[in-house]
Design a protein around this motif. Structure first.
Motif, PDB file in Angstrom:
ATOM      1  N   GLY A  33      -2.538   8.433  -6.386  1.00 30.15           N
ATOM      2  CA  GLY A  33      -3.418   7.590  -5.589  1.00 30.15           C
ATOM      3  C   GLY A  33      -2.817   6.264  -5.186  1.00 30.15           C
ATOM      4  O   GLY A  33      -3.491   5.417  -4.584  1.00 30.15           O
ATOM      5  N   ASP A  34      -1.520   6.072  -5.506  1.00 27.61           N
ATOM      6  CA  ASP A  34      -0.862   4.819  -5.137  1.00 27.61           C
ATOM      7  C   ASP A  34      -0.451   4.811  -3.669  1.00 27.61           C
ATOM      8  O   ASP A  34      -0.374   3.741  -3.059  1.00 27.61           O
ATOM      9  CB  ASP A  34       0.379   4.601  -6.003  1.00 27.61           C
ATOM     10  CG  ASP A  34       0.034   4.372  -7.468  1.00 27.61           C
ATOM     11  OD1 ASP A  34      -1.119   3.989  -7.748  1.00 27.61           O
ATOM     12  OD2 ASP A  34       0.915   4.571  -8.331  1.00 27.61           O
ATOM     13  N   TYR A  35      -0.154   5.991  -3.147  1.00 30.63           N
ATOM     14  CA  TYR A  35       0.232   6.112  -1.741  1.00 30.63           C
ATOM     15  C   TYR A  35      -0.815   6.924  -0.976  1.00 30.63           C
ATOM     16  O   TYR A  35      -1.508   7.762  -1.558  1.00 30.63           O
ATOM     17  CB  TYR A  35       1.588   6.805  -1.607  1.00 30.63           C
ATOM     18  CG  TYR A  35       2.770   6.002  -2.095  1.00 30.63           C
ATOM     19  CD1 TYR A  35       2.686   4.619  -2.308  1.00 30.63           C
ATOM     20  CD2 TYR A  35       4.004   6.626  -2.337  1.00 30.63           C
ATOM     21  CE1 TYR A  35       3.772   3.896  -2.755  1.00 30.63           C
ATOM     22  CE2 TYR A  35       5.094   5.899  -2.781  1.00 30.63           C
ATOM     23  CZ  TYR A  35       4.980   4.543  -2.991  1.00 30.63           C
ATOM     24  OH  TYR A  35       6.063   3.824  -3.436  1.00 30.63           O
ATOM     25  N   ARG A  36      -0.886   6.691   0.312  1.00 31.97           N
ATOM     26  CA  ARG A  36      -1.840   7.411   1.153  1.00 31.97           C
ATOM     27  C   ARG A  36      -1.553   8.924   1.142  1.00 31.97           C
ATOM     28  O   ARG A  36      -0.391   9.333   1.087  1.00 31.97           O
ATOM     29  CB  ARG A  36      -1.744   6.899   2.598  1.00 31.97           C
ATOM     30  CG  ARG A  36      -2.252   5.494   2.799  1.00 31.97           C
ATOM     31  CD  ARG A  36      -2.091   5.037   4.244  1.00 31.97           C
ATOM     32  NE  ARG A  36      -0.708   4.704   4.571  1.00 31.97           N
ATOM     33  CZ  ARG A  36       0.134   5.490   5.224  1.00 31.97           C
ATOM     34  NH1 ARG A  36      -0.253   6.692   5.623  1.00 31.97           N
ATOM     35  NH2 ARG A  36       1.363   5.100   5.498  1.00 31.97           N
ATOM     36  N   PRO A  37      -2.596   9.752   1.214  1.00 34.86           N
ATOM     37  CA  PRO A  37      -2.406  11.216   1.231  1.00 34.86           C
ATOM     38  C   PRO A  37      -1.565  11.684   2.410  1.00 34.86           C
ATOM     39  O   PRO A  37      -0.919  12.732   2.339  1.00 34.86           O
ATOM     40  CB  PRO A  37      -3.842  11.754   1.339  1.00 34.86           C
ATOM     41  CG  PRO A  37      -4.684  10.672   0.759  1.00 34.86           C
ATOM     42  CD  PRO A  37      -4.023   9.382   1.163  1.00 34.86           C
ATOM     43  N   SER A  38      -1.545  10.918   3.493  1.00 41.38           N
ATOM     44  CA  SER A  38      -0.816  11.323   4.697  1.00 41.38           C
ATOM     45  C   SER A  38       0.677  11.030   4.629  1.00 41.38           C
ATOM     46  O   SER A  38       1.433  11.426   5.519  1.00 41.38           O
ATOM     47  CB  SER A  38      -1.404  10.613   5.922  1.00 41.38           C
ATOM     48  OG  SER A  38      -1.306   9.203   5.772  1.00 41.38           O
ATOM     49  N   ARG A  56       1.890   9.586  -4.577  1.00 41.20           N
ATOM     50  CA  ARG A  56       0.790   9.987  -3.699  1.00 41.20           C
ATOM     51  C   ARG A  56      -0.308  10.684  -4.504  1.00 41.20           C
ATOM     52  O   ARG A  56      -1.502  10.407  -4.323  1.00 41.20           O
ATOM     53  CB  ARG A  56       1.321  10.924  -2.611  1.00 41.20           C
ATOM     54  CG  ARG A  56       0.324  11.275  -1.542  1.00 41.20           C
ATOM     55  CD  ARG A  56       0.956  12.155  -0.467  1.00 41.20           C
ATOM     56  NE  ARG A  56       1.422  13.435  -1.018  1.00 41.20           N
ATOM     57  CZ  ARG A  56       1.879  14.437  -0.266  1.00 41.20           C
ATOM     58  NH1 ARG A  56       1.979  14.287   1.048  1.00 41.20           N
ATOM     59  NH2 ARG A  56       2.270  15.563  -0.834  1.00 41.20           N
ATOM     60  N   GLN A  61      -5.114   0.291   4.051  1.00 36.11           N
ATOM     61  CA  GLN A  61      -5.932   1.220   4.839  1.00 36.11           C
ATOM     62  C   GLN A  61      -7.380   1.169   4.399  1.00 36.11           C
ATOM     63  O   GLN A  61      -8.289   1.117   5.224  1.00 36.11           O
ATOM     64  CB  GLN A  61      -5.372   2.633   4.687  1.00 36.11           C
ATOM     65  CG  GLN A  61      -6.138   3.659   5.566  1.00 36.11           C
ATOM     66  CD  GLN A  61      -5.620   5.054   5.323  1.00 36.11           C
ATOM     67  OE1 GLN A  61      -5.350   5.439   4.199  1.00 36.11           O
ATOM     68  NE2 GLN A  61      -5.495   5.838   6.366  1.00 36.11           N
ATOM     69  N   ASP A  62      -7.589   1.184   3.082  1.00 43.00           N
ATOM     70  CA  ASP A  62      -8.973   1.180   2.575  1.00 43.00           C
ATOM     71  C   ASP A  62      -9.696  -0.105   2.920  1.00 43.00           C
ATOM     72  O   ASP A  62     -10.901  -0.135   3.158  1.00 43.00           O
ATOM     73  CB  ASP A  62      -8.965   1.354   1.038  1.00 43.00           C
ATOM     74  CG  ASP A  62      -8.454   2.739   0.658  1.00 43.00           C
ATOM     75  OD1 ASP A  62      -8.433   3.614   1.535  1.00 43.00           O
ATOM     76  OD2 ASP A  62      -8.075   2.922  -0.509  1.00 43.00           O
ATOM     77  N   GLY A 103       1.045   2.165   0.744  1.00 44.09           N
ATOM     78  CA  GLY A 103      -0.060   1.973  -0.176  1.00 44.09           C
ATOM     79  C   GLY A 103      -1.430   2.239   0.431  1.00 44.09           C
ATOM     80  O   GLY A 103      -1.602   2.215   1.656  1.00 44.09           O
ATOM     81  N   THR A 104      -2.395   2.483  -0.425  1.00 48.59           N
ATOM     82  CA  THR A 104      -3.751   2.804   0.025  1.00 48.59           C
ATOM     83  C   THR A 104      -4.577   1.558   0.300  1.00 48.59           C
ATOM     84  O   THR A 104      -5.508   1.591   1.090  1.00 48.59           O
ATOM     85  CB  THR A 104      -4.487   3.639  -1.044  1.00 48.59           C
ATOM     86  OG1 THR A 104      -4.505   2.910  -2.272  1.00 48.59           O
ATOM     87  CG2 THR A 104      -3.787   4.966  -1.258  1.00 48.59           C
ATOM     88  N   ALA A 105      -4.237   0.438  -0.344  1.00 50.14           N
ATOM     89  CA  ALA A 105      -5.066  -0.764  -0.231  1.00 50.14           C
ATOM     90  C   ALA A 105      -5.252  -1.264   1.200  1.00 50.14           C
ATOM     91  O   ALA A 105      -6.378  -1.502   1.627  1.00 50.14           O
ATOM     92  CB  ALA A 105      -4.499  -1.876  -1.118  1.00 50.14           C
TER      93      ALA A 105
END
Length: 215
Positions: free
Chosen positions: A154-159, A151, A208-209, A204-206
């Motif tokens: 930046g590989d995982y969402r902050p939440s 997290r 969501q982004d 992952g963040t991808a």
């Protein structure tokens, strides 16, 4: 002093072992792992360990003060081998890759060492008195640390909740291993990859982004 005297065994254990003693202890540990895997903890006795090792019960007691002592040492040996393998795989990676390495390597080790897997399962029994089991808090904390690091990278969402996710990841791995034990034809390697894919998509963040949850 009688060879099955607990104090005598403890005194010997505190002294450096000779090469012969090391070899004998290693043999007894290996025999115990095999017996527990095949017969379970209740079905593994000192007499059975002695017979499998080709020595007398008194000779077993020379090295270990009780059946529980042999079983605990055997379990510790299995755990050391397992954590050493998984640790090496995880240590060479970072972020989400480390979490995925944990999933893959743990499933792979337990698949390739079914006797060790059954030894660990038997350790969950209250009869053994072993407290440091796969359900221990330390295991959850270790995985939560990997998730938190992913997290932070930046590989995982902050939440993402590292503690809750660690429980879910470990539970999924345990389910895969349990199914593998029950069904030899179950493809645990494929199941591990499915778990890795689910983690990427859900944590992952991808997605969501990009605003596309199905990607």
């Amino acid at each position: 002093m009688h060879p099955n005297d607990t104090t005598s065994a403890q005194v010997r254990a505190a002294k450096p072992l000779t090469i012969t003693e090391q070899a004998r202890r290693a043999q007894l540990i290996g025999v115990t792992i095999d017996l527990v895997a095949r017969h379970g903890y209740p079905g593994t006795s000192l007499a059975r360990i002695a017979e499998a090792a080709g020595i007398s019960k008194a000779a077993v007691l020379y090295h270990f003060p009780s059946k529980d002592a042999v079983v605990r040492t055997a379990y510790a040996s299995v755990l050391e081998s397992l954590t050493g393998y998984v640790g090496a795989e995880v240590a060479s990676r970072s972020g989400a890759s480390a979490v995925e390495a944990y999933v893959r390597s743990l499933v792979a080790y337990l698949r390739d060492h079914p006797d060790h897997t059954r030894m660990i399962v038997e350790a969950l029994s209250e009869e053994t008195g072993i407290g440091d089991t796969p359900n221990a808090r330390s295991r959850r904390e270790a995985v939560a640390g990997l998730i938190d690091a992913a997290r932070a990278a930046g590989d995982y969402r902050p939440s993402v909740d590292p503690q809750a996710t660690a429980v879910i990841v470990n539970g999924a791995i345990d389910a895969i291993v349990s199914e593998c034990l029950a069904d030899p034809d179950f493809d645990s390697r494929h199941a591990a990859e499915e778990l890795v894919t689910m983690l990427r998509r859900s944590l992952g963040t991808a997605p969501q982004d990009a605003g596309n949850p199905s990607s």
